[in-house]
Design a protein around this motif. Structure first.
Motif, PDB file in Angstrom:
ATOM      1  N   GLU A   1       1.378  16.248  -2.071  1.00  0.00           N
ATOM      2  CA  GLU A   1       0.892  14.937  -2.505  1.00  0.00           C
ATOM      3  C   GLU A   1      -0.161  14.424  -1.519  1.00  0.00           C
ATOM      4  OE1 GLU A   1       2.880  10.828  -4.220  1.00  0.00           O
ATOM      5  OE2 GLU A   1       3.779  11.869  -2.535  1.00  0.00           O
ATOM      6  N   GLU A   2      -1.248  13.892  -2.063  1.00  0.00           N
ATOM      7  CA  GLU A   2      -2.300  13.373  -1.191  1.00  0.00           C
ATOM      8  C   GLU A   2      -1.859  12.027  -0.622  1.00  0.00           C
ATOM      9  OE1 GLU A   2      -6.960  12.104  -1.202  1.00  0.00           O
ATOM     10  OE2 GLU A   2      -6.000  12.585  -3.120  1.00  0.00           O
ATOM     11  N   VAL A   3      -2.039  11.871   0.680  1.00  0.00           N
ATOM     12  CA  VAL A   3      -1.611  10.628   1.324  1.00  0.00           C
ATOM     13  C   VAL A   3      -2.712   9.586   1.190  1.00  0.00           C
ATOM     14  CG1 VAL A   3      -1.049   9.565   3.530  1.00  0.00           C
ATOM     15  CG2 VAL A   3      -0.102  11.805   2.963  1.00  0.00           C
ATOM     16  N   LYS A   4      -2.354   8.441   0.640  1.00  0.00           N
ATOM     17  CA  LYS A   4      -3.298   7.323   0.606  1.00  0.00           C
ATOM     18  C   LYS A   4      -2.766   6.252   1.533  1.00  0.00           C
ATOM     19  CE  LYS A   4      -5.268   7.639  -3.998  1.00  0.00           C
ATOM     20  NZ  LYS A   4      -5.184   7.064  -5.342  1.00  0.00           N
ATOM     21  N   LEU A   5      -3.459   6.064   2.651  1.00  0.00           N
ATOM     22  CA  LEU A   5      -2.956   5.128   3.658  1.00  0.00           C
ATOM     23  C   LEU A   5      -2.802   3.717   3.116  1.00  0.00           C
ATOM     24  CD1 LEU A   5      -4.388   5.726   7.206  1.00  0.00           C
ATOM     25  CD2 LEU A   5      -2.077   5.949   6.351  1.00  0.00           C
ATOM     26  N   ASP A   6      -3.722   3.334   2.217  1.00  0.00           N
ATOM     27  CA  ASP A   6      -3.676   1.936   1.765  1.00  0.00           C
ATOM     28  C   ASP A   6      -2.448   1.643   0.904  1.00  0.00           C
ATOM     29  OD1 ASP A   6      -4.730   3.552  -0.099  1.00  0.00           O
ATOM     30  OD2 ASP A   6      -6.315   2.198  -0.767  1.00  0.00           O
ATOM     31  N   ASP A   7      -1.758   2.694   0.443  1.00  0.00           N
ATOM     32  CA  ASP A   7      -0.499   2.461  -0.275  1.00  0.00           C
ATOM     33  C   ASP A   7       0.568   1.906   0.663  1.00  0.00           C
ATOM     34  OD1 ASP A   7      -1.644   3.427  -2.524  1.00  0.00           O
ATOM     35  OD2 ASP A   7      -0.668   5.398  -2.464  1.00  0.00           O
ATOM     36  N   TYR A   8       0.371   2.095   1.967  1.00  0.00           N
ATOM     37  CA  TYR A   8       1.381   1.674   2.940  1.00  0.00           C
ATOM     38  C   TYR A   8       1.039   0.348   3.611  1.00  0.00           C
ATOM     39  CZ  TYR A   8       3.008   6.353   2.076  1.00  0.00           C
ATOM     40  OH  TYR A   8       3.468   7.480   1.447  1.00  0.00           O
ATOM     41  N   LEU A   9      -0.128  -0.210   3.249  1.00  0.00           N
ATOM     42  CA  LEU A   9      -0.478  -1.535   3.770  1.00  0.00           C
ATOM     43  C   LEU A   9       0.600  -2.522   3.325  1.00  0.00           C
ATOM     44  CD1 LEU A   9      -4.317  -1.707   3.172  1.00  0.00           C
ATOM     45  CD2 LEU A   9      -3.187  -2.231   5.322  1.00  0.00           C
ATOM     46  N   THR A  10       1.064  -3.347   4.246  1.00  0.00           N
ATOM     47  CA  THR A  10       2.181  -4.254   3.971  1.00  0.00           C
ATOM     48  C   THR A  10       1.869  -5.613   4.580  1.00  0.00           C
ATOM     49  OG1 THR A  10       3.651  -2.356   4.167  1.00  0.00           O
ATOM     50  CG2 THR A  10       4.690  -4.516   4.261  1.00  0.00           C
ATOM     51  N   PRO A  11       2.115  -6.693   3.850  1.00  0.00           N
ATOM     52  CA  PRO A  11       1.859  -8.012   4.449  1.00  0.00           C
ATOM     53  C   PRO A  11       2.644  -8.181   5.745  1.00  0.00           C
ATOM     54  CG  PRO A  11       2.364  -8.222   2.116  1.00  0.00           C
ATOM     55  CD  PRO A  11       2.632  -6.799   2.479  1.00  0.00           C
ATOM     56  N   LEU A  12       1.999  -8.762   6.732  1.00  0.00           N
ATOM     57  CA  LEU A  12       2.640  -8.942   8.037  1.00  0.00           C
ATOM     58  C   LEU A  12       3.952  -9.711   7.907  1.00  0.00           C
ATOM     59  CD1 LEU A  12       2.258  -8.571  11.146  1.00  0.00           C
ATOM     60  CD2 LEU A  12       1.363 -10.889  11.171  1.00  0.00           C
ATOM     61  N   CYS A  13       3.962 -10.706   6.998  1.00  0.00           N
ATOM     62  CA  CYS A  13       5.153 -11.553   6.859  1.00  0.00           C
ATOM     63  C   CYS A  13       6.374 -10.722   6.456  1.00  0.00           C
ATOM     64  CB  CYS A  13       4.904 -12.661   5.846  1.00  0.00           C
ATOM     65  SG  CYS A  13       4.370 -12.041   4.250  1.00  0.00           S
TER      66      CYS A  13
ATOM     67  N   LEU B   1       7.239 -15.892   1.448  1.00  0.00           N
ATOM     68  CA  LEU B   1       6.126 -14.960   1.633  1.00  0.00           C
ATOM     69  C   LEU B   1       4.922 -15.720   2.174  1.00  0.00           C
ATOM     70  CD1 LEU B   1       6.082 -12.642  -1.494  1.00  0.00           C
ATOM     71  CD2 LEU B   1       6.240 -11.963   0.880  1.00  0.00           C
ATOM     72  N   SER B   2       4.333 -15.167   3.199  1.00  0.00           N
ATOM     73  CA  SER B   2       3.139 -15.805   3.734  1.00  0.00           C
ATOM     74  C   SER B   2       1.961 -15.312   2.909  1.00  0.00           C
ATOM     75  CB  SER B   2       2.973 -15.428   5.199  1.00  0.00           C
ATOM     76  OG  SER B   2       1.684 -15.710   5.620  1.00  0.00           O
ATOM     77  N   TYR B   3       1.547 -16.127   1.962  1.00  0.00           N
ATOM     78  CA  TYR B   3       0.525 -15.659   1.031  1.00  0.00           C
ATOM     79  C   TYR B   3      -0.807 -15.420   1.715  1.00  0.00           C
ATOM     80  CZ  TYR B   3       3.880 -16.352  -2.586  1.00  0.00           C
ATOM     81  OH  TYR B   3       5.009 -16.241  -3.342  1.00  0.00           O
ATOM     82  N   ALA B   4      -1.046 -16.185   2.782  1.00  0.00           N
ATOM     83  CA  ALA B   4      -2.297 -15.968   3.507  1.00  0.00           C
ATOM     84  C   ALA B   4      -2.333 -14.549   4.053  1.00  0.00           C
ATOM     85  CB  ALA B   4      -2.406 -16.974   4.643  1.00  0.00           C
ATOM     86  N   ALA B   5      -1.204 -14.147   4.671  1.00  0.00           N
ATOM     87  CA  ALA B   5      -1.133 -12.813   5.262  1.00  0.00           C
ATOM     88  C   ALA B   5      -1.193 -11.746   4.177  1.00  0.00           C
ATOM     89  CB  ALA B   5       0.142 -12.675   6.074  1.00  0.00           C
ATOM     90  N   CYS B   6      -0.559 -12.025   3.033  1.00  0.00           N
ATOM     91  CA  CYS B   6      -0.586 -11.076   1.928  1.00  0.00           C
ATOM     92  C   CYS B   6      -2.015 -10.868   1.469  1.00  0.00           C
ATOM     93  CB  CYS B   6       0.215 -11.595   0.743  1.00  0.00           C
ATOM     94  SG  CYS B   6       1.954 -11.618   1.063  1.00  0.00           S
ATOM     95  N   ALA B   7      -2.720 -11.987   1.325  1.00  0.00           N
ATOM     96  CA  ALA B   7      -4.093 -11.928   0.847  1.00  0.00           C
ATOM     97  C   ALA B   7      -4.913 -11.049   1.773  1.00  0.00           C
ATOM     98  CB  ALA B   7      -4.681 -13.325   0.796  1.00  0.00           C
ATOM     99  N   LEU B   8      -4.649 -11.190   3.063  1.00  0.00           N
ATOM    100  CA  LEU B   8      -5.358 -10.393   4.060  1.00  0.00           C
ATOM    101  C   LEU B   8      -5.152  -8.911   3.793  1.00  0.00           C
ATOM    102  CD1 LEU B   8      -6.813 -10.149   6.818  1.00  0.00           C
ATOM    103  CD2 LEU B   8      -4.571 -10.286   7.876  1.00  0.00           C
ATOM    104  N   ALA B   9      -3.866  -8.535   3.607  1.00  0.00           N
ATOM    105  CA  ALA B   9      -3.560  -7.127   3.400  1.00  0.00           C
ATOM    106  C   ALA B   9      -4.178  -6.628   2.095  1.00  0.00           C
ATOM    107  CB  ALA B   9      -2.057  -6.918   3.388  1.00  0.00           C
ATOM    108  N   VAL B  10      -4.094  -7.457   1.051  1.00  0.00           N
ATOM    109  CA  VAL B  10      -4.665  -7.060  -0.232  1.00  0.00           C
ATOM    110  C   VAL B  10      -6.169  -6.880  -0.076  1.00  0.00           C
ATOM    111  CG1 VAL B  10      -5.090  -7.806  -2.593  1.00  0.00           C
ATOM    112  CG2 VAL B  10      -2.846  -8.155  -1.548  1.00  0.00           C
ATOM    113  N   GLY B  11      -6.758  -7.788   0.700  1.00  0.00           N
ATOM    114  CA  GLY B  11      -8.191  -7.703   0.951  1.00  0.00           C
ATOM    115  C   GLY B  11      -8.552  -6.373   1.580  1.00  0.00           C
ATOM    116  N   ILE B  12      -7.738  -5.984   2.567  1.00  0.00           N
ATOM    117  CA  ILE B  12      -7.995  -4.710   3.238  1.00  0.00           C
ATOM    118  C   ILE B  12      -7.823  -3.575   2.241  1.00  0.00           C
ATOM    119  CG2 ILE B  12      -7.266  -3.201   5.116  1.00  0.00           C
ATOM    120  CD1 ILE B  12      -6.016  -5.751   6.389  1.00  0.00           C
ATOM    121  N   LYS B  13      -6.743  -3.683   1.442  1.00  0.00           N
ATOM    122  CA  LYS B  13      -6.411  -2.653   0.464  1.00  0.00           C
ATOM    123  C   LYS B  13      -7.608  -2.367  -0.447  1.00  0.00           C
ATOM    124  CE  LYS B  13      -2.724  -2.068  -2.933  1.00  0.00           C
ATOM    125  NZ  LYS B  13      -2.234  -0.734  -2.750  1.00  0.00           N
ATOM    126  N   ASN B  14      -8.250  -3.456  -0.887  1.00  0.00           N
ATOM    127  CA  ASN B  14      -9.372  -3.278  -1.798  1.00  0.00           C
ATOM    128  C   ASN B  14     -10.539  -2.548  -1.143  1.00  0.00           C
ATOM    129  OD1 ASN B  14      -7.906  -4.579  -3.664  1.00  0.00           O
ATOM    130  ND2 ASN B  14      -8.812  -6.599  -3.300  1.00  0.00           N
TER     131      ASN B  14
END
Lengths: 323, 323
Positions: free
Chosen positions: B279-291, A5-18
């Protein structure tokens, strides 16, 4: 299910998620803000500027700005000492492996020929020549996300099968060891390599290579769908964290260069299963039209259409793709 | 199951089949004949000649003699007026579709801008401008063996989904019509395009394109395995004679070029299914790490590593592949 898992990329997505707990509300509130800011003076130059930028073709713009996504090593085949591999990064097995087999590499007719038979590896002879036993090893040109690993095959019912056959390099320790690179490995059902596939390999070495100038052999995996309750479905096992796909069939496309300079074609498809015990193998039962292999594999074998297969007494020939 | 049989190639294989009713016996009898003919005088020059020929690298020899097999259009993406497609000849759907979206292509702020909104096609306006209703059409650059056809979707439970969205080209009849090329089509579950995928498309157009200099969008299908009785398996439907694979998921990788010249990344994965009603769509539920998308798709999105994603107040950034 997922390694490296590319944790850097994950962190990015989590960051966006927040940041986007409620993207819909952001869209509506910020859009009205954006719209209210628009006025004629600002928009006219903007439209013109964008228009100028767009004179460049969209593909070139994308390529320059972010680059195209790549299926690693799909376009540029991987070069090994005595064979070439096009790797399938989706399935973590080769698309195809190409070999060029020649008589002098298999047989010693010259009594002065001092080459030692080093493949398959023999403990005693290996020690004598200072050679280590070949081990399965990764090809680091393939990105970590798309590499198969020996561990993926552990705890599975499948064995590691080799597409470029080490027995094709009896006098070449380096080429023989290179066949154990993981890009040359495919999951096979135990017993598969003792069935028609083995007979096919022997037929190539013992008949085709002996009797012709040289033989080009392209081997690879196939995935064929099956019918299930009236529905056509693709179904195959996936191994380990690397998610290595288990092919349903294998193909061999053989181009025979005869001594009189002609090229002849034979193409085979063999299912990835254990042969029935005691049953006599008839190789010609596995002969398969090239077009069928091309359809299933997604490959076109002679894209430049420069290869012309001639007829002779033994086989009827045809120019391919002449339809 | 199989269309466009190359009868010439079939005839070739059948021809061979007829000649080899008992290949084993041919091998043994002819080998002994070949062996008996060998003598020292003949073999020495033969070994030398072959050795000279082999100074050329094996890959170059294969390429010169027969050419490498090609996954059509996999390496060289297909160019359309306003998007780029890398086509997957094995699955008869795109690997990825890349678009570059810019504000001025969607919105008219200039009162002198006379562009007519032509997409989606409206019967009356179309007649007025002499435009025909766009139809699904094949891309003839793809070999007949690997083309999907509208007929493949008939009698199936799936609909024709478009990766490059026609709504992205409201003022461009040509680009809009080009989205109906079969290389841009994927089988989707009915209702899929009304769920999070639709919200994602709106979010890109209504928020990202409005607020930024431009947006690069890469969309494509994914095949994810599932666990079945403790076994990890890949399982998906295959449609029609063209054997079009039905993906289990879709991805969107979005690169946002901000007005201050920075690049920001968002990546999403959406399952190919009908969303639950109400069901209400929450886009951020679909955010996925690029890796994760890179692992499943077999793609590396930024192979040249030249893309640097910066952080700003809204999103945290990271340099990709910095591990």
């Amino acid at each position: 299910m997922f390694r490296n898992l590319s944790y850097a990329a994950c962190a990015l997505a989590v960051g966006i998620k927040n940041q986007f707990d409620n993207p819909q509300s952001i869209i509506s509130s910020e859009n009205s803000l954006t719209l209210s800011r628009l006025n004629l003076e600002r928009c006219l130059p903007q439209v013109k500027a964008s228009g100028q930028e767009c004179q460049m073709y969209v593909g070139d713009r994308i390529k320059r700005a972010v680059g195209f996504p790549q299926l690693t090593a799909c376009c540029k085949p991987l070069r090994y000492k005595d064979f070439i591999i096009s790797y399938d990064t989706k399935n973590r097995i080769p698309n195809w492996v190409y070999e060029h087999l020649q008589y002098y590499k298999f047989y010693k007719d010259d009594p002065c020929d001092r080459r030692a038979n080093v493949c398959p590896y023999k403990e005693e002879e290996g020690r004598l020549h200072g050679q280590e036993k070949p081990k399965f090893h990764p090809d680091c040109r393939i990105h970590g996300y798309h590499r198969a690993d020996v561990r993926d095959y552990c705890d599975s019912e499948y064995e590691l099968g080799l597409m470029a056959d080490p027995a094709n390099y009896p006098f070449d320790a380096e080429a023989c060891a290179e066949t154990q690179v993981m890009t040359n490995v495919v999951p096979i059902v135990p017993g598969f390599s003792c069935g028609p596939w083995f007979d096919l390999q022997c037929y190539i070495r013992e008949k085709l290579v002996r009797e012709n100038k040289s033989v080009y052999v392209c081997s690879g995996p196939l995935f064929l769908p099956c019918e299930n309750d009236g529905k056509v479905q693709m179904k195959f096992d996936v191994l380990g964290e690397g998610e290595v796909s288990v092919p349903t069939h294998f193909f061999k496309v053989i181009i025979i260069e005869t001594h009189d300079g002609n090229l002849e074609l034979e193409s085979y498809m063999v299912p990835n299963c254990k042969p029935d015990e005691g049953e006599e193998v008839k190789l010609d039962d596995y002969l398969t039209p090239l077009c069928q292999i091309e359809h299933a594999s997604g490959l076109i074998f002679f894209p430049e259409k420069k290869v012309c297969f001639t007829s002779n007494n033994k086989r009827r020939g045809a120019r391919l793709h002449a339809l």
